[in-house]
Design an enzyme around this catalytic site. Structure first.
Site, PDB file in Angstrom:
ATOM      1  N   CYS A  75      13.021  19.105  15.012  1.00  5.88           N
ATOM      2  CA  CYS A  75      14.160  18.145  14.483  1.00  5.88           C
ATOM      3  C   CYS A  75      14.203  16.830  15.098  1.00  5.88           C
ATOM      4  CB  CYS A  75      15.745  18.826  14.423  1.00  5.88           C
ATOM      5  SG  CYS A  75      16.904  18.001  13.796  1.00  5.88           S
ATOM      6  N   HIS A 161       6.768  19.433   5.609  1.00 10.77           N
ATOM      7  CA  HIS A 161       7.291  18.405   4.522  1.00 10.77           C
ATOM      8  C   HIS A 161       6.354  18.273   3.555  1.00 10.77           C
ATOM      9  CE1 HIS A 161      10.425  16.964   7.304  1.00 10.77           C
ATOM     10  NE2 HIS A 161       9.948  17.423   8.399  1.00 10.77           N
ATOM     11  N   GLU A 210      16.707  18.883   2.802  1.00 10.06           N
ATOM     12  CA  GLU A 210      15.997  19.498   4.012  1.00 10.06           C
ATOM     13  C   GLU A 210      15.980  21.204   3.424  1.00 10.06           C
ATOM     14  OE1 GLU A 210      17.069  18.935   7.837  1.00 10.06           O
ATOM     15  OE2 GLU A 210      17.529  16.551   7.583  1.00 10.06           O
ATOM     16  N   CYS A 219      16.844  12.353   8.230  1.00 15.31           N
ATOM     17  CA  CYS A 219      15.871  13.378   8.438  1.00 15.31           C
ATOM     18  C   CYS A 219      14.644  12.714   9.303  1.00 15.31           C
ATOM     19  CB  CYS A 219      15.375  14.206   7.321  1.00 15.31           C
ATOM     20  SG  CYS A 219      14.199  15.352   7.768  1.00 15.31           S
ATOM     21  N   GLY A 222      11.281  14.229   8.497  1.00 13.65           N
ATOM     22  CA  GLY A 222      11.148  13.590   7.123  1.00 13.65           C
ATOM     23  C   GLY A 222      10.543  12.242   7.129  1.00 13.65           C
TER      24      GLY A 222
HETATM   25  N1  LIG Z   1      15.508  21.203   8.081  1.00 11.06           N
HETATM   26  C1  LIG Z   1      14.427  20.925   8.648  1.00 11.06           C
HETATM   27  C2  LIG Z   1      15.029  20.811  10.538  1.00 11.06           C
HETATM   28  C3  LIG Z   1      15.874  19.730  10.774  1.00 11.06           C
HETATM   29  C4  LIG Z   1      14.954  18.474  10.336  1.00 11.06           C
HETATM   30  C5  LIG Z   1      15.788  17.195  10.427  1.00 11.06           C
HETATM   31  N2  LIG Z   1      17.315  17.428  10.580  1.00 11.06           N
HETATM   32  C6  LIG Z   1      15.153  16.165  11.277  1.00 11.06           C
HETATM   33  O1  LIG Z   1      15.920  15.212  11.713  1.00 11.06           O
HETATM   34  O2  LIG Z   1      13.851  16.023  11.664  1.00 11.06           O
HETATM   35  C7  LIG Z   1      13.513  22.185   8.705  1.00 11.06           C
HETATM   36  O3  LIG Z   1      13.846  23.317   8.144  1.00 11.06           O
HETATM   37  O4  LIG Z   1      12.123  21.888   8.943  1.00 11.06           O
END
Ligand SMILES: N[C@H](CCC[C@H](N)C(=O)O)C(=O)O
Length: 277
Positions: A75, A161, A210, A219, A222
């Site tokens: 994250c 992603h 997400e 994100c 992301g």
């Molecule tokens: N939902 C993402 C984790 C959080 C990623 C995001 N909040 C960031 O800042 O990279 C997943 O399931 O891979």
């Protein structure tokens, strides 16, 4: 018991951050889901947990749980908040902090101006890295979603992603296609779905639906995935400003096996204590 926590955010991607170095607690999936609820709980996109390192060469173990209780590999916005949290809590005095994640080690550098730069590691495009079911590694893959044939770039930043180019993020079908891409059967561990508008070779606009949390205001992984996919496709050039609904990140990537470097803010909102039954 009462669990102490700090509420933080990175560009509106919000977190409950818990120090399990000086506290002891075990959080079950159902408890995480209840705490994540924005009406019956504290409310957050992800829970971030600080633990002692298992590798003596690292400073901390950094664990990440989505609002649905799923534990994930990385994250990016959370990493910046993690760096600020461990210094504010006096768990370290370092400016360069090395942490273990389920997706591999990260290096977090707290800048003089308070922003944090994170070495996010190198992107991996091979389908098996996500995992994604495909016969070969391509800059874009055809994906049948809701009767439409989409072309997505697939990138692992430790977490998976899928990046879809759109003409205008404001009108992108995030609410309709986001969930359908997230749970598409060709992504056995589900996937984060990015909707990228190319403004110029050094600027994009991005919205992300997400995995495990729904659309967020920002994100970090992301943003890295979108930039890596865009550069690989010849659409972008490093550095890239990524404009998300919650604010902007700067992403740098020298290409190939070089790491992506993400720089942005980390904010504290409040501290609290919550009973754990
Ligand atoms: N939902 C993402 C984790 C959080 C990623 C995001 N909040 C960031 O800042 O990279 C997943 O399931 O891979």
């Amino acid at each position: 018991m009462l669990l102490h926590f700090t509420k933080m955010h990175g560009l509106g991607n919000d977190f409950m951050v818990v120090d399990l170095v000086t506290q002891r607690a075990r959080l079950r999936d159902e408890q995480i889901r209840q705490l994540a609820d924005r009406h019956f709980g504290i409310g957050f996109d992800q829970l971030l947990i600080v633990e002692p390192p298992r590798d003596p060469d690292l400073d901390f173990r950094y664990r990440i749980f989505n609002a649905d209780g799923s534990e994930v590999e990385n994250c990016g916005n959370g990493a910046r908040c993690f760096a600020r949290f461990v210094r504010d809590q006096r768990l370290t005095h370092k400016h360069e902090i090395r942490v273990e994640t389920a997706g591999g080690p990260l290096t977090l550098v707290v800048q003089e101006d308070g922003r944090v730069s994170v070495d996010m590691g190198a992107p991996r495009f091979a389908p098996e890295a996500l995992p994604f079911e495909a016969a070969q590694d391509l800059p874009r893959h055809a994906l049948e979603v809701e009767g439409e044939r989409l072309e997505v770039g697939v990138v692992s930043m430790g977490n998976p992603h899928a990046v879809l180019r759109v003409d205008d993020v404001d009108n992108a079908p995030v609410a309709r296609l986001g969930p359908a891409i997230e749970s598409h059967p060709r992504f056995p561990k589900r996937v984060n779905a990015g909707f990228m508008q190319v403004v110029s070779p050094h600027e994009i606009r991005l919205r992300v639906y997400e995995r495990g949390s729904g659309e967020t205001l920002a994100c970090g992984t992301g943003a890295c995935a979108a930039v890596a996919s865009g550069i690989r496709q010849g659409l972008l050039e490093s550095p890239v400003t990524v404009r998300l609904p919650g604010g902007s990140l700067t992403i740098e990537w020298a290409g190939n096996d070089a790491p992506l470097i993400m720089t942005g803010p980390a904010e504290r909102v409040f501290e609290g204590r919550v009973p754990l039954n």
